[in-house]
Design a protein around this motif. Structure first.
Motif, PDB file in Angstrom:
ATOM      1  N   THR A 238      36.396 -22.376  14.594  1.00  0.00           N
ATOM      2  CA  THR A 238      37.081 -21.469  15.517  1.00  0.00           C
ATOM      3  C   THR A 238      38.092 -22.231  16.370  1.00  0.00           C
ATOM      4  O   THR A 238      39.222 -21.797  16.567  1.00  0.00           O
TER       5      THR A 238
ATOM      6  N   THR B 136      25.103 -24.767  11.323  1.00  0.00           N
ATOM      7  CA  THR B 136      26.117 -23.781  10.949  1.00  0.00           C
ATOM      8  C   THR B 136      26.870 -23.302  12.192  1.00  0.00           C
ATOM      9  O   THR B 136      28.079 -23.111  12.167  1.00  0.00           O
ATOM     10  N   GLN B 137      26.133 -23.167  13.296  1.00  0.00           N
ATOM     11  CA  GLN B 137      26.768 -22.767  14.552  1.00  0.00           C
ATOM     12  C   GLN B 137      27.814 -23.796  14.991  1.00  0.00           C
ATOM     13  O   GLN B 137      28.944 -23.441  15.353  1.00  0.00           O
ATOM     14  N   ILE B 138      27.437 -25.075  14.920  1.00  0.00           N
ATOM     15  CA  ILE B 138      28.366 -26.149  15.304  1.00  0.00           C
ATOM     16  C   ILE B 138      29.596 -26.112  14.378  1.00  0.00           C
ATOM     17  O   ILE B 138      30.735 -26.271  14.823  1.00  0.00           O
TER      18      ILE B 138
ATOM     19  N   ASN C 172      20.606 -23.266  10.939  1.00  0.00           N
ATOM     20  CA  ASN C 172      21.248 -22.332  11.883  1.00  0.00           C
ATOM     21  C   ASN C 172      22.109 -23.041  12.906  1.00  0.00           C
ATOM     22  O   ASN C 172      23.266 -22.704  13.122  1.00  0.00           O
ATOM     23  N   ARG C 173      21.498 -24.044  13.528  1.00  0.00           N
ATOM     24  CA  ARG C 173      22.215 -24.758  14.586  1.00  0.00           C
ATOM     25  C   ARG C 173      23.427 -25.490  14.003  1.00  0.00           C
ATOM     26  O   ARG C 173      24.512 -25.456  14.571  1.00  0.00           O
TER      27      ARG C 173
ATOM     28  N   GLN D 146      30.799 -23.507  12.808  1.00  0.00           N
ATOM     29  CA  GLN D 146      31.634 -22.347  13.136  1.00  0.00           C
ATOM     30  C   GLN D 146      32.420 -22.584  14.420  1.00  0.00           C
ATOM     31  O   GLN D 146      33.588 -22.205  14.513  1.00  0.00           O
ATOM     32  N   ASP D 147      31.795 -23.234  15.397  1.00  0.00           N
ATOM     33  CA  ASP D 147      32.520 -23.569  16.638  1.00  0.00           C
ATOM     34  C   ASP D 147      33.735 -24.443  16.323  1.00  0.00           C
ATOM     35  O   ASP D 147      34.828 -24.218  16.852  1.00  0.00           O
TER      36      ASP D 147
ATOM     37  N   PHE E 167      28.564 -22.213   5.672  1.00  0.00           N
ATOM     38  CA  PHE E 167      27.367 -22.707   6.347  1.00  0.00           C
ATOM     39  C   PHE E 167      27.128 -24.171   6.005  1.00  0.00           C
ATOM     40  O   PHE E 167      27.748 -24.710   5.084  1.00  0.00           O
TER      41      PHE E 167
END
Ligand code: GDP
Length: 480
Positions: A368, A360-362, A357-358, A364-365, A384
């Motif tokens: 973006t 994948t968050q990085i 999760n974490r 996506q950041d 992911f």
């Protein structure tokens, strides 16, 4: 990890040793390194076959004269000699088209004296039906393996046989503790540093029996943490601290790197940074090892020399900006204490763990902030990411059209991960999986074995040749 076996390729010039070398190492060309720094006629590489891996050495040509009259040693450089004596397995390559000549017989006689497993390869057997010429039986080294190295024929069969008794990664017992290899060219101060790092009194030396090529493994504890120091200088062998019995050995250095978690490379500031230092660094990073650089003998330098070395470091180390470089004096102890925090930092970076999760968050950041380009009107999508391995850390990113992702974008992502997770001193492998419906098999986490399987399959595809007309080559070749 384990100590990798060593396979030496021997034979006259132009029989096809380097072609075979390239076949062996093709899966990881990056590891091919000229570490000898002395001549260009030897190559050291890393070979993988299924779940086995080994170091392969191309010894260059020996037995130049074909009258069979000379002593074999006359034709062999000292480094080749060392490589042959340090090898576990010998592959003797002969030229099937030229037939057996005097020098082959001489080499054959010499190989009999070594008492090591020898495999005779009759190369340039180009007709798919052909056997190895019978005359090579006369070498008394067993049945020759027919091969057409330039076409890859016979290579898989040979690899299957060579690796049959080699240990797999799974069946090796690991010693306890962070394995720390101290490497460097002769006289850079490795022994002096090893003594500094260990201190004089609290060391119990386990002198493992082995050939002279083997490094010494020294377990110790420091500040509650277990280490195993891999001493390539051999300073503590048989406790004779004052007497070094070791000669510099490329193979020993490569094995120590391979077997370590963290490698410390010692460089002599008084000599400057030389190509061989950079080759060793390159090998360590390609092998995925965490790394710390120690510029030794800093004490003996004038201000001018210090400035010069600093400029050299900026220039020559720019490809390893994430590796910590220390200026030390092993002789006086200055700066040596600072090595440990960097060693630990590099190790922890190489073992870093984060949830899918974490991560994948990085990802996506990063996407973006700076989206990937479009290919043929469609934007490359990165969906992911998860951790795929440690020491070296592997980040696996799943998405669409990832094979079209530009190198520059891959580097951008790597740098983002490095920054966020403060990764220092370790190479980081970011790999991409093309996956149009990633959520369909999300639990299908790629393992090392799986990755290897995939590579294998790709190789098969690339190397496929018809089976119906090749009775002499077994189906092992198809497996590559
Ligand atoms: P090795 O071959 O890499 O193990 O190198 P040694 O540890 O045997 O050192 C080679 C020589 O360099 C010896 O004469 C050492 O005393 C000297 N030496 C090692 N470290 C230093 C250092 O930090 N400063 C200076 N000036 N000499 C050093």
């Amino acid at each position: 990890m384990s100590i990798k076996p060593v396979v030496a390729l021997i034979g006259r010039p132009n029989v096809g040793k380097s072609t075979l070398f390239n076949q062996f190492t093709k899966s990881r060309q990056a590891l091919v390194a000229d570490l000898s720094g002395l001549t260009r006629d030897r190559q050291y590489g890393d070979a993988t076959y299924e779940d086995k891996s080994f170091i392969v050495v191309d010894t260059g040509g020996i037995g130049e004269a074909d009258d069979g009259s000379g002593n074999i040693d006359d034709y062999m450089s000292e480094q080749s000699h060392t490589a042959i004596h340090e090898a576990d397995i010998i592959v003797f390559v002969v030229d099937a088209r030229a037939g057996m000549i005097g020098a082959d017989a001489e080499i054959g006689k010499f190989l009999h004296t070594l008492g090591k497993p020898v495999y005779v390869v009759a190369n340039k057997v180009d007709g798919a039906h052909d056997a190895a010429p019978a005359e090579f039986y006369a070498l008394g080294l067993g049945e020759p393996y027919p091969m057409a190295a330039s076409h890859g024929r016979g290579v898989g069969n040979l690899l299957e046989v060579l690796t049959a008794d080699m240990p797999t990664q799974e069946n090796v017992v690991e010693p306890k503790g962070l394995k720390l290899a101290i490497i460097g060219r002769p006289n850079v101060g490795k022994s002096t540093l090893v003594n500094r790092l260990l201190g004089e009194d609290r060391v119990v030396v386990f002198d493992m029996p082995g050939t002279t090529r083997d490094s010494i493994y020294i377990p110790y504890t420091r500040e509650g943490r277990d280490y195993v120091l891999i001493d390539t200088a051999g300073v503590r062998r048989r406790g004779r601290i004052d007497e070094k019995v070791e000669k510099f050995s490329v193979i020993k250095t490569l094995q120590a790197i391979d077997d370590s978690n963290v490698t410390v490379i010692v460089i002599d500031a008084q000599e400057g940074i030389v190509d061989q230092d950079l080759h060793m660094i390159g090998y360590a990073l390609d092998a995925g090892r965490a790394l710390v650089v120690a510029i030794n003998k800093w004490d003996g330098l004038t201000a001018d020399q210090k400035n010069y070395i600093k400029i050299e470091m900026d220039r020559r180390f720019n490809f390893i900006s994430y590796v910590k470089v220390h200026q030390i004096s092993a002789l006086h102890g200055t700066g040596v204490g600072n090595l440990y925090p960097s060693i630990l930092r590099a190790y922890q970076s190489s073992m870093f763990e984060v949830s899918t999760n974490r991560l994948t968050q990085i990802l996506q950041d990063a996407v973006t902030a700076n989206p990937p380009p479009t290919v043929a009107g469609r934007r490359i999508k990165l969906r992911f990411a998860h951790i795929g391995g440690h020491n070296p850390p592997v980040i696996v990113i799943h998405g669409n059209q990832t094979s079209s992702l530009p190198k520059s974008y891959q580097r951008y992502l790597e740098n983002q991960f490095r920054q966020v997770f403060k990764l220092e001193g370790t190479p980081l492998n970011v790999i991409f999986k093309q996956n149009d419906n990633p959520y369909a098999n999300k639990s299908d986490t790629p393992t090392k074995a799986k990755a290897q399987q995939l590579r294998q399959r790709e190789r098969n595809r690339a190397q496929k040749f018809t089976t119906k007309d090749k009775p002499r080559f077994t189906n092992k070749d198809k497996k590559r």
